[in-house]
Design a protein around this motif. Structure first.
Motif, mmCIF file in Angstrom:
data_model
loop_
_atom_site.group_PDB
_atom_site.id
_atom_site.type_symbol
_atom_site.label_atom_id
_atom_site.label_comp_id
_atom_site.label_asym_id
_atom_site.label_seq_id
_atom_site.Cartn_x
_atom_site.Cartn_y
_atom_site.Cartn_z
ATOM 1 N N TYR A 92 28.828 0.781 5.410
ATOM 2 C CA TYR A 92 29.912 1.774 5.429
ATOM 3 C C TYR A 92 31.062 1.292 4.563
ATOM 4 O O TYR A 92 31.349 0.089 4.494
ATOM 5 N N HIS A 93 31.733 2.234 3.895
ATOM 6 C CA HIS A 93 32.938 1.925 3.120
ATOM 7 C C HIS A 93 34.009 2.953 3.484
ATOM 8 O O HIS A 93 33.716 4.150 3.568
ATOM 9 N N PRO A 94 35.255 2.516 3.685
ATOM 10 C CA PRO A 94 36.332 3.449 4.066
ATOM 11 C C PRO A 94 36.570 4.569 3.052
ATOM 12 O O PRO A 94 37.132 5.613 3.407
ATOM 13 N N SER A 95 36.151 4.381 1.821
ATOM 14 C CA SER A 95 36.402 5.396 0.802
ATOM 15 C C SER A 95 35.522 6.630 0.964
ATOM 16 O O SER A 95 35.790 7.668 0.341
ATOM 17 N N TYR A 96 34.481 6.549 1.795
ATOM 18 C CA TYR A 96 33.536 7.661 1.895
ATOM 19 C C TYR A 96 34.211 8.976 2.286
ATOM 20 O O TYR A 96 33.827 10.045 1.818
ATOM 21 N N SER A 97 35.192 8.899 3.167
ATOM 22 C CA SER A 97 35.899 10.104 3.592
ATOM 23 C C SER A 97 37.283 10.223 2.968
ATOM 24 O O SER A 97 38.028 11.156 3.284
ATOM 25 N N ALA A 98 37.623 9.296 2.074
ATOM 26 C CA ALA A 98 38.962 9.285 1.466
ATOM 27 C C ALA A 98 38.987 10.185 0.235
ATOM 28 O O ALA A 98 39.117 9.719 -0.900
ATOM 29 N N LEU A 99 38.825 11.470 0.466
ATOM 30 C CA LEU A 99 38.801 12.430 -0.634
ATOM 31 C C LEU A 99 39.491 13.714 -0.191
ATOM 32 O O LEU A 99 39.085 14.334 0.799
ATOM 33 N N MET A 100 40.521 14.096 -0.899
ATOM 34 C CA MET A 100 41.224 15.332 -0.601
ATOM 35 C C MET A 100 40.467 16.499 -1.237
ATOM 36 O O MET A 100 40.204 16.497 -2.441
ATOM 37 N N LEU A 101 40.122 17.491 -0.425
ATOM 38 C CA LEU A 101 39.426 18.672 -0.911
ATOM 39 C C LEU A 101 40.248 19.915 -0.595
ATOM 40 O O LEU A 101 41.067 19.902 0.331
ATOM 41 N N PRO A 102 40.031 20.998 -1.321
ATOM 42 C CA PRO A 102 40.750 22.240 -1.028
ATOM 43 C C PRO A 102 40.487 22.711 0.405
ATOM 44 O O PRO A 102 39.415 22.447 0.969
ATOM 45 N N GLU A 103 41.440 23.368 0.979
ATOM 46 C CA GLU A 103 41.297 23.889 2.336
ATOM 47 C C GLU A 103 40.079 24.790 2.436
ATOM 48 O O GLU A 103 39.816 25.601 1.541
ATOM 49 N N ARG A 104 39.317 24.633 3.506
ATOM 50 C CA ARG A 104 38.111 25.416 3.783
ATOM 51 C C ARG A 104 36.958 25.095 2.829
ATOM 52 O O ARG A 104 36.000 25.860 2.721
ATOM 53 N N HIS A 105 37.047 23.981 2.126
ATOM 54 C CA HIS A 105 35.913 23.572 1.284
ATOM 55 C C HIS A 105 34.693 23.364 2.169
ATOM 56 O O HIS A 105 34.800 22.884 3.302
ATOM 57 N N ARG A 106 33.520 23.720 1.661
ATOM 58 C CA ARG A 106 32.314 23.689 2.483
ATOM 59 C C ARG A 106 31.820 22.286 2.796
ATOM 60 O O ARG A 106 31.033 22.089 3.727
ATOM 61 N N TYR A 107 32.245 21.299 2.033
ATOM 62 C CA TYR A 107 31.712 19.949 2.249
ATOM 63 C C TYR A 107 32.491 19.224 3.346
ATOM 64 O O TYR A 107 33.719 19.078 3.248
ATOM 65 N N PRO A 108 31.817 18.746 4.393
ATOM 66 C CA PRO A 108 32.502 18.081 5.515
ATOM 67 C C PRO A 108 32.789 16.615 5.211
ATOM 68 O O PRO A 108 32.191 15.699 5.789
ATOM 69 N N ILE A 109 33.735 16.362 4.332
ATOM 70 C CA ILE A 109 33.977 15.011 3.834
ATOM 71 C C ILE A 109 34.406 14.050 4.946
ATOM 72 O O ILE A 109 34.211 12.832 4.839
ATOM 73 N N GLY A 110 34.954 14.568 6.025
ATOM 74 C CA GLY A 110 35.406 13.689 7.104
ATOM 75 C C GLY A 110 34.300 13.137 7.979
ATOM 76 O O GLY A 110 34.556 12.285 8.850
ATOM 77 N N LYS A 111 33.054 13.553 7.756
ATOM 78 C CA LYS A 111 31.991 13.170 8.678
ATOM 79 C C LYS A 111 31.666 11.675 8.636
ATOM 80 O O LYS A 111 31.242 11.102 9.645
ATOM 81 N N TYR A 112 31.875 11.032 7.500
ATOM 82 C CA TYR A 112 31.522 9.613 7.386
ATOM 83 C C TYR A 112 32.444 8.753 8.245
ATOM 84 O O TYR A 112 31.979 7.886 8.999
ATOM 85 N N LEU A 164 20.699 1.000 8.011
ATOM 86 C CA LEU A 164 21.182 2.381 7.976
ATOM 87 C C LEU A 164 22.470 2.476 7.176
ATOM 88 O O LEU A 164 23.353 1.625 7.308
ATOM 89 N N HIS A 165 22.563 3.522 6.380
ATOM 90 C CA HIS A 165 23.748 3.765 5.561
ATOM 91 C C HIS A 165 24.469 5.004 6.069
ATOM 92 O O HIS A 165 23.857 6.065 6.200
ATOM 93 N N LEU A 166 25.759 4.883 6.311
ATOM 94 C CA LEU A 166 26.561 6.000 6.814
ATOM 95 C C LEU A 166 27.009 6.910 5.673
ATOM 96 O O LEU A 166 28.116 7.458 5.668
ATOM 97 N N SER A 167 26.165 7.087 4.704
ATOM 98 C CA SER A 167 26.384 7.999 3.587
ATOM 99 C C SER A 167 25.035 8.140 2.889
ATOM 100 O O SER A 167 23.995 7.789 3.444
ATOM 101 N N GLY A 168 25.061 8.668 1.664
ATOM 102 C CA GLY A 168 23.846 8.707 0.847
ATOM 103 C C GLY A 168 23.037 9.979 1.001
ATOM 104 O O GLY A 168 23.328 10.854 1.805
ATOM 105 N N GLY A 169 21.996 10.055 0.172
ATOM 106 C CA GLY A 169 21.125 11.216 0.156
ATOM 107 C C GLY A 169 21.529 12.233 -0.899
ATOM 108 O O GLY A 169 21.301 13.428 -0.728
ATOM 109 N N TYR A 170 22.070 11.762 -2.031
ATOM 110 C CA TYR A 170 22.579 12.663 -3.075
ATOM 111 C C TYR A 170 21.450 13.035 -4.042
ATOM 112 O O TYR A 170 21.449 12.672 -5.213
ATOM 113 N N HIS A 171 20.511 13.790 -3.508
ATOM 114 C CA HIS A 171 19.229 14.016 -4.179
ATOM 115 C C HIS A 171 19.218 15.172 -5.165
ATOM 116 O O HIS A 171 18.185 15.442 -5.781
ATOM 117 N N HIS A 172 20.331 15.875 -5.330
ATOM 118 C CA HIS A 172 20.386 16.974 -6.300
ATOM 119 C C HIS A 172 20.927 16.528 -7.663
ATOM 120 O O HIS A 172 20.992 17.344 -8.583
#
Length: 309
Positions: A7-27, A113-121
């Motif tokens: 885990y790295h603290p930066s995983y959720s350290a991203l400001m996104l526009p309000e109501r953005h579909r990506y749940p960045i806080g989940k990590y 186990l990694h608390l991120s990842g799976g960027y398969h697109h």
């Protein structure tokens, strides 16, 4: 044995526009929930973010330079789905490094186990679907450099791992398998070594049977030395971007099945949490916790009993 967690603290350290579909806080929410359940902080290992040039192992240098410098054109950024920022690049470099570290730890300990990842697109020279760089491909190629001869990428995210399939089409020693919903993103599918395109109406039992049969065949036929497991939870019935109807209990059964099967074959597993799209972070965290419950059960850890299905 202590289960290694990355885990790295930066995983959720991203400001996104309000109501953005990506749940960045989940990590961050997932890490905090694991700490609250009794997982010691010392169990989390923090990856050292990649240097930009290291990504050339998997990606086009021109694409890397344009994206990391903020020079990628607007259409390409819209395909990715995030507005560009220095935070976005920083968290991506940390997350890609995290999957590599997870793979290294799995080889040492048998499971990590990694608390991120799976960027398969993400493809060789373009990003897509919230994926800038393909951590699964990068980690697999990194492990080949470290002497691993054959790997299996076992992708159970609800969306096909199209970038992974395309990038590894000519690599016979990294086997790609995607078990996904047929009528879902991406519209144009790529050809994995093993694709299971399932209808949205499939029952839980039939889904689990399909997963079990596919994994059994792949482990026996190819005998990989390492499995990279994408344990996406966007196949859950409450997911906002998925169309399958799995319950939380079925997710736990699925993760148990994968981890136990690999353990029985004495094959190390590096698992990433993959996709999951709900605005309710507490509900989403509960789904991702099922992977950790399955892993902790395998290690006979009492914390597993505290994680509810």
């Amino acid at each position: 044995m202590t289960l290694p967690l990355v885990y790295h603290p930066s995983y959720s350290a991203l400001m996104l526009p309000e109501r953005h579909r990506y749940p960045i806080g989940k990590y961050h929410a997932l890490q905090q929930q694991l700490l609250a359940l009794g997982v010691p902080a010392s169990q989390f290992q923090q990856p050292k973010p990649l240097q930009q040039h290291e990504l050339e192992l998997a990606h086009c240098p021109h694409y890397i330079d344009a994206l990391c410098s903020g020079q990628l054109d607007g259409k390409a950024m819209r395909r990715i789905g995030f507005p560009w920022s220095k935070q976005l690049i920083a968290r991506s470099l940390a997350s890609i490094a995290g999957t590599r570290l997870c793979a290294e730890l799995a080889l040492q300990h048998g499971l990590a186990l990694h608390l991120s990842g799976g960027y398969h697109h993400a493809f060789y020279d373009q990003g897509s679907g919230f994926c800038l760089f393909n951590d699964l491909v990068f980690a697999a190629k990194s492990m080949q450099q470290q002497g691993v001869k054959r790997l299996l990428i076992f992708d159970l995210d609800v969306h096909q791992g199209d970038g992974t399939a395309k990038m590894l089409a000519d690599n016979p020693d990294i086997i790609t398998c995607s078990v996904h919903c047929d009528k879902n993103f991406p519209y144009y599918k790529q050809q994995s070594d093993w694709d299971l395109s399932l209808p949205a109406t499939i029952s839980e039992q039939d889904y689990l049977t399909e997963v079990e049969q596919a994994l059994s065949c792949l482990l026996n036929w190819y005998q990989p030395e390492l499995v990279l497991y994408d344990a996406g939870v966007d196949c859950h019935q409450q997911d906002e971007l998925g169309h399958l109807q799995l319950s939380t209990t079925a997710l736990l059964q699925r993760d148990r099945l994968v981890l136990q099967s690999c353990r029985q074959h004495q094959i190390p597993v590096a698992a990433v949490i993959g996709g999951g799209y709900q605005r309710d972070l507490a509900a989403l965290t509960k789904l991702h916790l099922q992977l950790f419950k399955a892993a902790l059960e395998l290690e006979n850890n009492l914390i597993a009993s505290k994680i509810k299905t």
